[in-house]
Design a protein around this motif. Structure first.
Motif, PDB file in Angstrom:
ATOM      1  N   HIS A  54       0.822  -1.208   0.000  1.00  0.00           N
ATOM      2  CA  HIS A  54       0.000   0.000   0.000  1.00  0.00           C
ATOM      3  C   HIS A  54       0.861   1.265   0.000  1.00  0.00           C
ATOM      4  N   TYR A  57       2.703   9.758  -9.949  1.00  0.00           N
ATOM      5  CA  TYR A  57       1.964   9.892 -11.201  1.00  0.00           C
ATOM      6  C   TYR A  57       1.233  11.236 -11.257  1.00  0.00           C
ATOM      7  N   HIS A  58       0.560  11.594 -10.173  1.00  0.00           N
ATOM      8  CA  HIS A  58      -0.172  12.865 -10.145  1.00  0.00           C
ATOM      9  C   HIS A  58       0.779  14.068 -10.218  1.00  0.00           C
ATOM     10  N   ALA A  86       2.178   1.666  -3.511  1.00  0.00           N
ATOM     11  CA  ALA A  86       1.088   2.096  -4.393  1.00  0.00           C
ATOM     12  C   ALA A  86       0.768   3.572  -4.182  1.00  0.00           C
ATOM     13  N   GLN A  87       0.736   3.991  -2.934  1.00  0.00           N
ATOM     14  CA  GLN A  87       0.454   5.395  -2.629  1.00  0.00           C
ATOM     15  C   GLN A  87       1.559   6.293  -3.193  1.00  0.00           C
ATOM     16  N   ALA A 132       3.265   7.683 -16.673  1.00  0.00           N
ATOM     17  CA  ALA A 132       2.939   6.339 -16.196  1.00  0.00           C
ATOM     18  C   ALA A 132       3.438   5.322 -17.212  1.00  0.00           C
ATOM     19  N   ALA A 140       3.506   5.634  -5.717  1.00  0.00           N
ATOM     20  CA  ALA A 140       3.389   5.627  -7.172  1.00  0.00           C
ATOM     21  C   ALA A 140       2.261   6.546  -7.631  1.00  0.00           C
ATOM     22  N   SER A 141       1.167   6.540  -6.899  1.00  0.00           N
ATOM     23  CA  SER A 141       0.036   7.413  -7.237  1.00  0.00           C
ATOM     24  C   SER A 141       0.422   8.886  -7.103  1.00  0.00           C
ATOM     25  N   VAL A 142       1.101   9.205  -6.016  1.00  0.00           N
ATOM     26  CA  VAL A 142       1.546  10.584  -5.797  1.00  0.00           C
ATOM     27  C   VAL A 142       2.498  10.999  -6.920  1.00  0.00           C
TER      28      VAL A 142
END
Length: 90
Positions: free
Chosen positions: A51, A61-62, A54-55, A67, A57-59
């Motif tokens: 998790h 990406y944003h 993943a968090q 990506a 990676a999300s940060v």
């Protein structure tokens, strides 16, 4: 360091009987519970790390808008799976 006791857990007789039915030869209820708790701890650590990655990676990406294409990700996952299967002899 002194050992500690995990709190007792009250369960229905059916669950206790089911638990006892899966004990291996020479394995005690205490052995089973300890092994299960250790496995659950290891799983939670892996889950938490997943998790966190993943968090992050999300940060990222944003932040960047960049990506990896899904095809590349699936190919990398397939490669990892193939290596693992080879190691396991499958």
């Amino acid at each position: 360091m002194k050992s500690a006791v995990i709190p007792q857990v009250r369960v229905e007789p059916e669950l206790r009987a089911e638990l006892e039915s899966v004990l291996r030869k020479g394995e005690t209820l205490t052995d089973f519970v300890e092994a299960t708790v250790r496995s659950a701890i290891a799983f939670r650590r892996v889950q938490t790390a997943f998790h966190e990655r993943a968090q992050a990676a999300s940060v990222e990406y944003h932040r960047s808008g960049i990506a990896a294409p899904v095809e590349v990700v699936l190919e990398r996952l397939q490669d990892k799976l193939d290596v693992k299967r080879t190691k396991l002899g499958r």
